[in-house]
Scaffold this motif. Structure first.
Motif, PDB file in Angstrom:
ATOM      1  N   UNK A 589       6.845  -8.754  -6.497  1.00 53.63           N
ATOM      2  CA  UNK A 589       6.745  -9.787  -6.803  1.00 53.63           C
ATOM      3  C   UNK A 589       6.289 -11.150  -6.475  1.00 53.63           C
ATOM      4  N   UNK A 590       6.891 -11.349  -5.434  1.00 54.06           N
ATOM      5  CA  UNK A 590       6.153 -12.617  -4.439  1.00 54.06           C
ATOM      6  C   UNK A 590       5.440 -11.958  -3.846  1.00 54.06           C
ATOM      7  N   UNK A 591       4.703 -10.387  -2.702  1.00 53.89           N
ATOM      8  CA  UNK A 591       3.352 -10.044  -2.358  1.00 53.89           C
ATOM      9  C   UNK A 591       2.356 -10.244  -3.765  1.00 53.89           C
ATOM     10  N   UNK A 592       2.610 -10.103  -4.822  1.00 53.79           N
ATOM     11  CA  UNK A 592       2.162  -9.716  -6.357  1.00 53.79           C
ATOM     12  C   UNK A 592       1.484 -11.649  -5.849  1.00 53.79           C
ATOM     13  N   UNK A 593       2.104 -12.357  -6.268  1.00 55.39           N
ATOM     14  CA  UNK A 593       1.753 -13.758  -6.236  1.00 55.39           C
ATOM     15  C   UNK A 593       1.112 -13.983  -5.380  1.00 55.39           C
ATOM     16  N   UNK A 594       0.896 -13.555  -3.837  1.00 55.46           N
ATOM     17  CA  UNK A 594       0.918 -14.379  -3.130  1.00 55.46           C
ATOM     18  C   UNK A 594      -0.964 -13.528  -2.806  1.00 55.46           C
ATOM     19  N   UNK A 595      -0.296 -12.604  -3.256  1.00 50.45           N
ATOM     20  CA  UNK A 595      -2.455 -11.510  -3.265  1.00 50.45           C
ATOM     21  C   UNK A 595      -2.907 -12.772  -4.388  1.00 50.45           C
ATOM     22  N   UNK A 596      -2.421 -13.055  -5.655  1.00 49.79           N
ATOM     23  CA  UNK A 596      -3.264 -13.968  -6.348  1.00 49.79           C
ATOM     24  C   UNK A 596      -3.380 -14.842  -6.045  1.00 49.79           C
ATOM     25  N   UNK A 597      -3.208 -16.091  -5.395  1.00 48.82           N
ATOM     26  CA  UNK A 597      -3.261 -16.625  -4.485  1.00 48.82           C
ATOM     27  C   UNK A 597      -3.988 -17.207  -3.531  1.00 48.82           C
ATOM     28  N   UNK A 598      -4.051 -15.372  -2.969  1.00 46.98           N
ATOM     29  CA  UNK A 598      -5.154 -15.464  -1.488  1.00 46.98           C
ATOM     30  C   UNK A 598      -6.449 -15.769  -2.580  1.00 46.98           C
ATOM     31  N   UNK A 620      14.680  -0.346   2.894  1.00 47.58           N
ATOM     32  CA  UNK A 620      13.622  -1.206   2.933  1.00 47.58           C
ATOM     33  C   UNK A 620      12.596  -1.857   3.696  1.00 47.58           C
ATOM     34  N   UNK A 621      13.543  -1.863   5.139  1.00 49.90           N
ATOM     35  CA  UNK A 621      12.046  -2.182   6.277  1.00 49.90           C
ATOM     36  C   UNK A 621      10.843  -1.282   5.393  1.00 49.90           C
ATOM     37  N   UNK A 622      10.896   0.359   5.289  1.00 44.26           N
ATOM     38  CA  UNK A 622       9.873   0.870   5.201  1.00 44.26           C
ATOM     39  C   UNK A 622       8.735   0.728   4.240  1.00 44.26           C
ATOM     40  N   UNK A 623      10.152   0.260   3.229  1.00 41.88           N
ATOM     41  CA  UNK A 623       9.073  -0.088   1.503  1.00 41.88           C
ATOM     42  C   UNK A 623       8.332  -1.592   2.242  1.00 41.88           C
ATOM     43  N   UNK A 624       9.238  -2.387   2.395  1.00 41.29           N
ATOM     44  CA  UNK A 624       7.906  -3.718   2.464  1.00 41.29           C
ATOM     45  C   UNK A 624       6.912  -3.432   3.377  1.00 41.29           C
ATOM     46  N   UNK A 625       7.419  -2.777   4.561  1.00 39.08           N
ATOM     47  CA  UNK A 625       6.042  -2.654   5.768  1.00 39.08           C
ATOM     48  C   UNK A 625       5.401  -1.670   4.296  1.00 39.08           C
ATOM     49  N   UNK A 626       5.421  -1.105   4.095  1.00 36.01           N
ATOM     50  CA  UNK A 626       4.057  -0.582   2.691  1.00 36.01           C
ATOM     51  C   UNK A 626       3.459  -0.499   2.232  1.00 36.01           C
ATOM     52  N   UNK A 627       4.209  -1.545   1.605  1.00 28.61           N
ATOM     53  CA  UNK A 627       3.396  -2.740   0.522  1.00 28.61           C
ATOM     54  C   UNK A 627       2.197  -4.024   1.937  1.00 28.61           C
ATOM     55  N   UNK A 628       2.847  -4.571   2.912  1.00 30.41           N
ATOM     56  CA  UNK A 628       1.762  -5.593   3.637  1.00 30.41           C
ATOM     57  C   UNK A 628       1.033  -4.480   4.180  1.00 30.41           C
ATOM     58  N   UNK A 629       1.255  -3.189   4.725  1.00 28.17           N
ATOM     59  CA  UNK A 629      -0.358  -2.456   4.714  1.00 28.17           C
ATOM     60  C   UNK A 629      -1.089  -1.599   3.664  1.00 28.17           C
ATOM     61  N   UNK A 630      -0.393  -1.469   2.446  1.00 32.97           N
ATOM     62  CA  UNK A 630      -1.595  -1.113   1.405  1.00 32.97           C
ATOM     63  C   UNK A 630      -2.212  -2.312   0.623  1.00 32.97           C
ATOM     64  N   UNK A 631      -1.864  -3.599   1.330  1.00 31.70           N
ATOM     65  CA  UNK A 631      -2.634  -4.944   0.642  1.00 31.70           C
ATOM     66  C   UNK A 631      -3.477  -5.124   1.687  1.00 31.70           C
ATOM     67  N   UNK A 632      -3.653  -4.891   3.368  1.00 31.30           N
ATOM     68  CA  UNK A 632      -3.883  -5.974   4.261  1.00 31.30           C
ATOM     69  C   UNK A 632      -3.445  -7.410   4.367  1.00 31.30           C
ATOM     70  N   UNK A 633      -1.993  -7.164   4.214  1.00 29.84           N
ATOM     71  CA  UNK A 633      -1.820  -8.942   4.428  1.00 29.84           C
ATOM     72  C   UNK A 633      -2.070  -8.602   5.839  1.00 29.84           C
ATOM     73  N   UNK A 634      -2.514 -10.429   6.703  1.00 30.88           N
ATOM     74  CA  UNK A 634      -2.145 -10.289   7.852  1.00 30.88           C
ATOM     75  C   UNK A 634      -0.737 -10.630   8.326  1.00 30.88           C
ATOM     76  N   UNK A 635      -1.073 -10.419   9.745  1.00 33.86           N
ATOM     77  CA  UNK A 635       0.879 -10.569  10.720  1.00 33.86           C
ATOM     78  C   UNK A 635       1.390 -12.567  10.186  1.00 33.86           C
TER      79      UNK A 635
END
Length: 777
Positions: A589-598, A620-635
């Protein structure tokens, strides 16, 4: 002559001789009168007696099966406990000495089948061969609900089934049956006065024509060929009658009643006067002899029964004494030995049932009895429930033997506390003290003197930490003992939760317990049905005084209780194994909101809290890494905050997981720094980039010089180790400016903003005194 067996043997011989002499004399006097009438009467009477006896067996089986089917205990264990059910079924079988007991499930499966057999001239019971198989002709019984014939293991049974019902629903059937065998034929032969044979014809059965024949009442053994000849009517010297008993798989079972005409006619009395004289003489002699012998036999037996009943009532103060035959004297001696053994076992069992095996103190059973007596006497008392804290750590570290020694030491100290108080051990690390004293503070103070000294074990000093829950009677009156003990336990749990030595019960605790139980049952549904929401608390970059970060904080919008803060349900998620699911929902949910603000050109970095559960494996690490990569979030756009306690619970594993996350572009922050037991030197070993000073050091920063020293030192040491610093809990402008002056990077607190929902955040940005950072820092 004192032997009971000798007396019975002589009695039977005497009676048999008398009966034979009278029978011979009666037969000798008999004459042939009205042959045809007498023969017809004989066979018709025999047939009526046979039908009555057989129908009575059917009725008795049906009535007993219906009665047994109403047994609540039998229905309770029918489908739950096979062993208990078979024991209960066998108890019912023994009540009518049934040869067969059977239980059938609604789908026709035989869930229980008991059959009797003879071994060493004793009746034994075993499980039938069809147990677990399908019952062959269930429809016939469910339609008629009467006794029918049943073929099992080459034997024929007279069987009756009755439905087991739960309300109006049939949950199965139980049935009981008597075997149709030679014993039955003999019994009916004696009752009817004619020979009885059971004939079963079926070419498909292993025996094409099965015959069960009684031993002839004339002591003649008839062969099968002779029986078939009589049955077919080819022998005119016998009177016969057929009686169809039923069918087995479309095969008829027939009872053949027959008797020799000569034997019938021999029993006709020619002189009724002589018959009556002989009959009365026989009765008088039989009664007189039976009275004399039965009186001598039954008198000591009655005495023995009376004394056994006295012992059966639990009165063991007298021995059984009897002056009778050797067998009965020996039996009385055996009963005395058995009584002594029972007394010893009862004393041992009672002691074990009412005392703890480790401390030998009275246990919960004894406590319940004692409290009941005190309540009945309306006495005032207080209950103190004591719990030894950290006993699990002692068991895990030093072993259960040392843990048991600690428990014994604790109990010994409690025994010395006050001889007037009653002490109980409920098991493990739980003790209960019943005290008549009403001054609780004084009682606790005295307990502390007894319990607080160190316990030395092999040069290792152990501090016996404990918590106490207290309930008063009658002030905390309850409907039952269990409720009163529950109140002490609730008070104890409250004391443990709030790190108190003792706590007196309060009704408010019940509400909190019920509310927590309700939340435990509802949390899984809340996660699955998206009853959770995220609020976001802004962080100010002190160098530019711009909003550059937010922290995502979860809330629960309960449909009944409204908005629930995280402190009320985070611990529940940890205890019930739902923390991983909760963290994943927050992350997504937090990443979804981050993308909406962007997409709205609101360049704000976001921080997400993760728990100790998320540092135990890589899922969990694999889960959040996959979310980051799938949404092209910068480091470094996503900061993962973890408390220092979570990291230090397993530093090696935490370092491995955090290193893995850092390598995939996540910024890592240590949350609530200063509340645990870590040091900066320990944290330096972790791959983190940020340190978050706990609000307890910041909230009163301008009023407490010690807090200023701690915060200033923490900032300087963190910077020296290359870590940025976040201060939370800022509630005034002076604190904010002080932190800026001392080069703290980020500030967070109610002075800047409370956590606000995402839908209001954009409006807040427009109205606040801070601007949004275009370049994240």
């Amino acid at each position: 002559m004192k032997s009971l067996q000798s007396r019975i043997f002589i009695l039977f011989i005497s009676l048999l001789l008398c009966v034979q002499m009278m029978s011979f004399f009666s037969t000798y006097q008999a004459k042939q009168k009205s042959e045809t009438v007498q023969l017809n009467n004989k066979i018709e009477t025999a047939k009526q007696v046979f039908e009555t006896q057989f129908d009575n067996r059917n009725y008795y089986l049906s009535a007993f099966a219906e009665t047994a089917a109403k047994d609540y205990g039998l229905k309770t264990v029918f489908s739950e406990d096979r062993k208990s059910f078979l024991l209960a079924l066998n108890n019912h079988r023994k009540r009518i000495s049934a040869d067969l007991a059977i239980a059938i499930k609604p789908d026709g499966e035989i869930s229980g089948q008991l059959i009797t057999y003879m071994k060493n001239k004793q009746i034994k019971v075993k499980i039938g061969p069809e147990q677990g198989q399908q019952f062959s002709n269930l429809e016939l019984f469910t339609q008629t609900q009467t006794a029918e014939l049943y073929y099992l293991d080459s034997k024929i049974y007279q069987l009756s089934l009755a439905p087991l019902k739960s309300g109006s629903r049939v949950i199965g059937w139980i049935g009981f049956g008597y075997i149709i065998n030679q014993d039955l034929a003999n019994k009916l032969a004696k009752l009817t006065g004619v020979n009885v044979s059971f004939l079963l014809k079926d070419p498909d059965l292993p025996t094409s024509k099965k015959i069960i024949n009684s031993n002839s009442i004339n002591k003649i053994t008839y062969e099968s060929k002779f029986i078939h000849a009589i049955n077919s009517g080819k022998n005119d010297n016998y009177i016969i009658s057929h009686f169809k008993l039923g069918e087995i798989d479309k095969t008829s079972l027939t009872a053949l009643l027959f008797q020799s005409k000569v034997s019938v006619l021999k029993k006709i009395h020619d002189d009724w006067q002589q018959f009556l004289i002989i009959f009365m003489l026989e009765i008088i002699l039989s009664l007189f002899g039976a009275y004399l012998i039965s009186a001598s036999i039954t008198r000591p037996i009655k005495q023995l029964i009376h004394q056994i009943k006295y012992i059966g009532l639990g009165k063991y103060d007298q021995d059984i004494t009897i002056n009778a035959s050797q067998e009965l004297t020996q039996l009385a001696n055996e009963f005395n030995q058995m009584k002594d053994a029972v007394v010893a076992r009862e004393q041992l069992i009672r002691h074990q049932a009412y005392h703890d095996s480790i401390t030998n103190l009275p246990n919960r059973n004894y406590l319940v009895e004692r409290l009941s007596k005190l309540q009945n006497k309306q006495q005032n008392f207080i209950i103190l429930q004591l719990n030894i804290r950290r006993i699990k750590e002692i068991n895990d570290t030093l072993g259960h033997q040392v843990g048991d020694k600690v428990i014994v030491e604790f109990s010994n100290r409690l025994k010395l506390f006050d001889c007037n108080d009653e002490l109980f051990h409920l098991g493990a690390d739980e003790f209960v003290l019943i005290s008549q004293k009403q001054d609780i503070k004084k009682t606790i103070s005295q307990l502390s003197i007894s319990l607080d000294s160190l316990f030395n074990h092999e040069n290792l000093n152990l501090h016996l930490q404990y918590s106490i829950g207290i309930a008063k009677y009658p002030e905390h009156n309850s409907e039952n003992i269990a409720d009163l003990l529950k109140k002490t336990d609730i008070a104890l749990q409250y004391a443990k939760k709030h790190n108190r030595i003792y706590q007196i019960y309060d009704r408010q605790f019940d509400f909190n317990t019920l509310e927590r139980l309700h939340l435990i049952n509802s949390l899984k549904t809340a996660i699955e049905q998206s009853q959770l929401v995220l609020h976001y608390q802004p962080k100010v970059s002190l160098a530019s005084m711009k909003i550059s970060h937010v922290e995502a904080l979860v809330r629960w919008e309960h449909p009944i209780n409204g908005l629930i803060p995280p402190d009320s349900f985070i611990s529940i998620a940890e205890q019930t194994g739902q923390m991983d699911a909760l963290t994943r929902w927050v992350t997504k949910e937090a990443i979804r909101q981050y993308l909406a603000w962007q997409k709205r050109n609101i360049n704000i970095k976001i921080a997400i809290n993760i728990s100790a559960e998320n540092l135990k494996d890589k899922s969990y690490s694999d889960y959040v890494i996959a979310l980051k990569n799938d949404n092209n979030i910068a480091d470094n756009e996503i900061t993962l905050e973890v408390t220092e306690d979570a990291v230090l619970s397993d530093p090696a594993k935490a370092t491995e997981i955090l290193t893995y996350l850092k390598s995939h572009g996540f910024k890592l922050s240590i949350d609530d720094y200063g509340t645990g037991y870590s040091s900066l030197a320990q944290l330096k070993q972790l791959p983190v980039q940020e340190l978050k000073i706990d609000k307890s050091f910041v909230q009163h920063l301008m009023q407490n010089t010690d807090d200023q020293i701690i915060v200033r030192s923490t900032i300087e040491l963190a910077h020296n180790m290359g870590l940025s610093v976040v201060a939370e809990g800022i509630e005034d402008e002076r604190t904010l400016l002080w932190l800026k002056e001392h080069h703290c990077e980020l500030a967070q607190g109610y002075f800047i903003s409370r956590p606000i929902p995402a839908k209001l955040f954009q409006t807040w940005l427009k109205e606040c005194t801070y601007t949004t950072a275009k370049e994240g820092k």
